[in-house]
Write an enzyme that holds these catalytic residues in place. Structure first.
Site, short mmCIF file in Angstrom:
data_model
loop_
_atom_site.label_atom_id
_atom_site.label_comp_id
_atom_site.label_asym_id
_atom_site.label_seq_id
_atom_site.Cartn_x
_atom_site.Cartn_y
_atom_site.Cartn_z
N LEU A 38 0.85 -1.21 -0.12
CA LEU A 38 0.19 0.26 -0.31
C LEU A 38 0.51 1.20 -0.29
O LEU A 38 2.15 1.34 0.76
CB LEU A 38 -0.87 0.22 0.98
CG LEU A 38 -1.64 -1.63 1.09
CD1 LEU A 38 -2.64 -1.34 2.64
CD2 LEU A 38 -2.69 -1.15 -0.19
N ARG A 81 4.77 -0.88 -8.12
CA ARG A 81 6.24 -1.35 -9.82
C ARG A 81 6.89 0.70 -10.06
O ARG A 81 8.10 -0.35 -10.01
CB ARG A 81 5.41 -1.54 -10.70
CG ARG A 81 4.11 -3.20 -10.58
CD ARG A 81 3.57 -3.32 -12.22
NE ARG A 81 3.74 -4.62 -11.94
CZ ARG A 81 2.18 -5.01 -11.41
NH1 ARG A 81 1.30 -4.39 -12.14
NH2 ARG A 81 1.56 -6.12 -11.77
N HIS A 135 -2.89 3.98 -2.63
CA HIS A 135 -4.25 3.36 -1.74
C HIS A 135 -4.58 3.68 -0.38
O HIS A 135 -5.48 4.21 -0.59
CB HIS A 135 -3.75 2.18 -1.55
CG HIS A 135 -2.90 1.13 -2.75
ND1 HIS A 135 -1.76 1.01 -2.79
CD2 HIS A 135 -3.56 0.26 -3.41
CE1 HIS A 135 -1.45 0.13 -3.49
NE2 HIS A 135 -2.52 -0.40 -3.74
#
Ligand code: AMP
Length: 282
Positions: free
Chosen positions: A33, A187, A37
């Protein structure tokens, strides 16, 4: 905060909340997270009495050569953030709990899953829509919260909900960015420091498109060429797609007369980055 690793336990917590007539919200995530998020969770927290966050790295949305095994899974850190954000329940099932046997039932939103990210990830979106349908069946939320960053995903999910008369509303929240404009993503940690320096060019090319449109440019080819010129400032950026499409149908636009989704995917070393903006919103 309750942490449920089984479907039965998650259902029990939600059933208890429902007895108190609570509005139930769900934020589906794959964990690791970050501030993106957190913004979905905060919006959901403001709008729902019982707030569930799911943390599940869904194997069915990863292709055979993708990063399923290596996808980050910092569960303790994620749970701590959820506690801080006043989440009521984290649903964190194992892959075996969600897929105890070979899955034979798939939900596929035709056409919308074929272009943009669907072109290079042919089974990705059926994995996403299927797991979201499963999560909606398990939690039965009134609202589910998704990020604009994954524009195609939220468009597909809205369409699935509409086509299948699922009794919930999809809320799409704005993309959260680093100070230099890079859309925050789990990512981004695959970027080397050198690649990280060039990564904001994605958003800069979207801003360039926005400026051109604001000054009256209506030709998608001309806009795309100017965007490519921005991205080519870095020899490390390999463009996968750069599309200007209708934000409902995802069909390419021949001329810009109304709202447009401008979406990019590019590879920078090991990382595959996506970003988008919607222009001329009504
Ligand atoms: P993921 O964990 O990558 O599956 O993402 C879970 C949800 O968070 C999805 O609805 C994403 O669109 C959303 N999300 C991821 N990154 C961002 C961001 N930078 N800003 C807003 N929402 C995001």
């Amino acid at each position: 905060m309750n942490v449920a690793s089984t479907i039965a336990r998650a259902r029990r917590h939600v059933r208890l909340a429902r007895q108190n007539d609570c509005t139930v919200g769900l934020v589906p995530t794959m964990g690791a997270l970050h501030a993106g998020h957190a913004s979905l969770i905060e919006t959901a927290r403001e709008n729902c009495v019982f707030l569930a966050v799911s943390i599940f790295v869904n194997p069915s949305q990863f292709g055979p050569n993708e990063d399923y095994e290596n996808y980050p899974r910092p569960m303790e850190k994620d749970l701590e953030l959820c506690r801080q954000l006043d989440v009521d329940m984290v649903f964190a099932p194992s892959a075996n709990e969600m897929y105890p046997e070979k899955n034979l039932t798939w939900i596929q939103v035709e056409q919308l899953c074929e272009n943009l990210c669907g072109a290079s990830r042919p089974t990705h979106f059926r994995g996403v829509t299927t797991v979201c349908a499963k999560l909606f069946n398990i939690i039965q939320p009134d609202y589910a919260f998704f990020g604009q960053k994954d524009a195609q995903q939220s468009i597909l999910i809205r369409k699935m909900v509409k086509d299948l008369n699922m009794p919930l509303e999809i809320v799409v929240c704005p993309t959260i960015r680093e100070k230099d404009g890079l859309a925050i993503s789990s990512r981004n940690k695959y970027l080397t420091p050198d690649q990280r320096k060039d990564a904001p060019l994605l958003y800069q090319s979207l801003q360039k498109a926005q400026q051109l449109i604001q000054s009256g440019q209506k030709d998608p080819d001309k806009i795309r060429r100017e965007m490519e010129a921005v991205l080519k400032k870095s020899a490390q950026i390999n463009i996968e797609y750069l599309e200007i499409v209708n934000p409902d149908t995802l069909e390419p636009l021949e001329i810009l007369t109304g709202p447009a989704l401008i979406a990019i995917a590019a590879r920078l070393g090991q990382a595959r980055l996506i970003d988008n903006i919607i222009t001329n919103k009504p």
